[in-house]
Scaffold this active site. Structure first.
Site, short mmCIF file in Angstrom:
data_model
loop_
_atom_site.label_atom_id
_atom_site.label_comp_id
_atom_site.label_asym_id
_atom_site.label_seq_id
_atom_site.Cartn_x
_atom_site.Cartn_y
_atom_site.Cartn_z
N LYS A 170 54.96 40.21 59.51
CA LYS A 170 55.97 39.17 59.74
C LYS A 170 55.83 37.97 58.80
CE LYS A 170 58.50 40.34 61.96
NZ LYS A 170 59.51 41.37 61.57
N GLY A 227 57.29 38.21 55.57
CA GLY A 227 58.29 38.38 54.52
C GLY A 227 58.11 39.67 53.73
N HIS A 278 49.60 46.69 55.64
CA HIS A 278 49.21 45.45 56.32
C HIS A 278 47.69 45.34 56.44
CE1 HIS A 278 53.22 44.20 57.13
NE2 HIS A 278 53.50 45.14 58.00
N SER A 306 57.76 34.72 64.80
CA SER A 306 58.35 35.98 64.36
C SER A 306 57.59 37.18 64.93
CB SER A 306 58.34 36.04 62.83
OG SER A 306 58.99 37.20 62.36
N TYR A 352 56.21 32.88 51.17
CA TYR A 352 57.53 33.12 51.77
C TYR A 352 58.44 31.91 51.59
CZ TYR A 352 60.81 33.92 55.70
OH TYR A 352 61.93 34.07 56.49
#
Length: 273
Positions: free
Chosen positions: A24, A26, A78, A108, A163
């Site tokens: 979360k 970007g 990730h 987010s 981001y």
């Protein structure tokens, strides 16, 4: 977790491109920009981002499928730097890492786990906020994820992005990414990619907005969509004064090397040059 050992032994090709991120922050935005720079906007419309830019440790399309991909591979993960495949450290793979201010990440991420049927999370934001600060969210702790890559900021094969910079100057960000990829873009190509990758267009694009998750039963349709707001400063709609003070203190304690680079408020958008 079952895929970690296999991921550790994954072998990269010299021209692979890897996007690494905490969830979360970007990731999808960065992936689509890179794909368009490398292959063009028209090609990006051919199939889902999941297939064009597969997720290393996820069950779909899976490591076996990624290993069979021909030509240059674009891969996302990730995993934190310390858990990346050992091969990446001895190859010339170009690696991108995107950071986002932790306050907006918390909001987010909360909506993401509420939305995912597999997570089946029903807690309120107060509960998630506590879990976030206690390093109890998947891929956490975020501060360790960030700090590990920050220690590699001088590595010539790694480009660290923010981001919030995408929001402030998307054209400049696209130029920066394309230079790192050794790709020369015309101003028209930069403008076209910026338009294609705007939140309004990506949120309507079924190849990147994960709309198909609804049909697969992956998303709870009464919760937020995968692409929810894409804003800087949305945390102000969720944090009370005490939460803000707690996270400020937590950021001071855990992000000492990076905190000066975070932007928490809405930005003045830089006009196109």
């Amino acid at each position: 977790m079952k895929n970690l050992e296999s991921c550790k032994n994954f072998v990269f090709k010299e021209d692979d491109i890897l996007v690494v991120s905490f969830p979360k922050t970007g990731t999808t935005w960065l992936q689509e920009i890179i794909y368009c720079i490398m292959n063009g906007i028209d090609e990006s419309l051919s199939k889902s981002l999941e297939d064009r830019f597969p997720y290393l440790e996820f069950i779909y399309p899976g490591l076996a499928s990624i290993e069979k991909m021909e030509g240059q591979r674009l891969i996302k993960t990730h995993l934190p730097y310390s858990l990346l495949p050992e091969d990446v450290l001895k190859s010339n793979v170009k690696m991108f890492y995107i950071l986002r201010n932790p306050k907006d990440v918390a909001v987010s991420y909360y909506h993401f786990v509420r939305m995912m049927t597999a997570a089946d999370y029903s807690g309120d934001f107060d509960s998630f906020f506590q879990d976030f600060l206690s390093d109890k969210v998947p891929y956490g702790p975020i501060w360790k994820h960030y700090e590990e890559i920050w220690s590699q900021k001088d590595n010539p094969n790694i480009l660290i992005l923010f981001y919030e910079d995408f929001h402030k100057d998307i054209h400049g960000s696209i130029r920066k990414i394309s230079r790192f990829l050794n790709k020369d873009l015309t101003e028209k190509e930069i403008c076209d990619i910026a338009d294609h990758c705007s939140f309004s267009n990506m949120s309507q694009n079924p190849n990147v907005n994960y709309q198909h998750w609804d049909d697969l039963g992956i998303r709870k349709q009464y919760e937020a969509k995968f692409m929810r707001k894409g804003q800087v400063g949305d945390w102000k709609n969720y944090f009370n004064t005490e939460m803000n003070h707690r996270m400020d203190s937590w950021i001071d304690d855990n992000f000492s090397d990076i905190k000066a680079s975070f932007v928490f408020d809405k930005l003045e958008i830089k006009p196109k040059e």
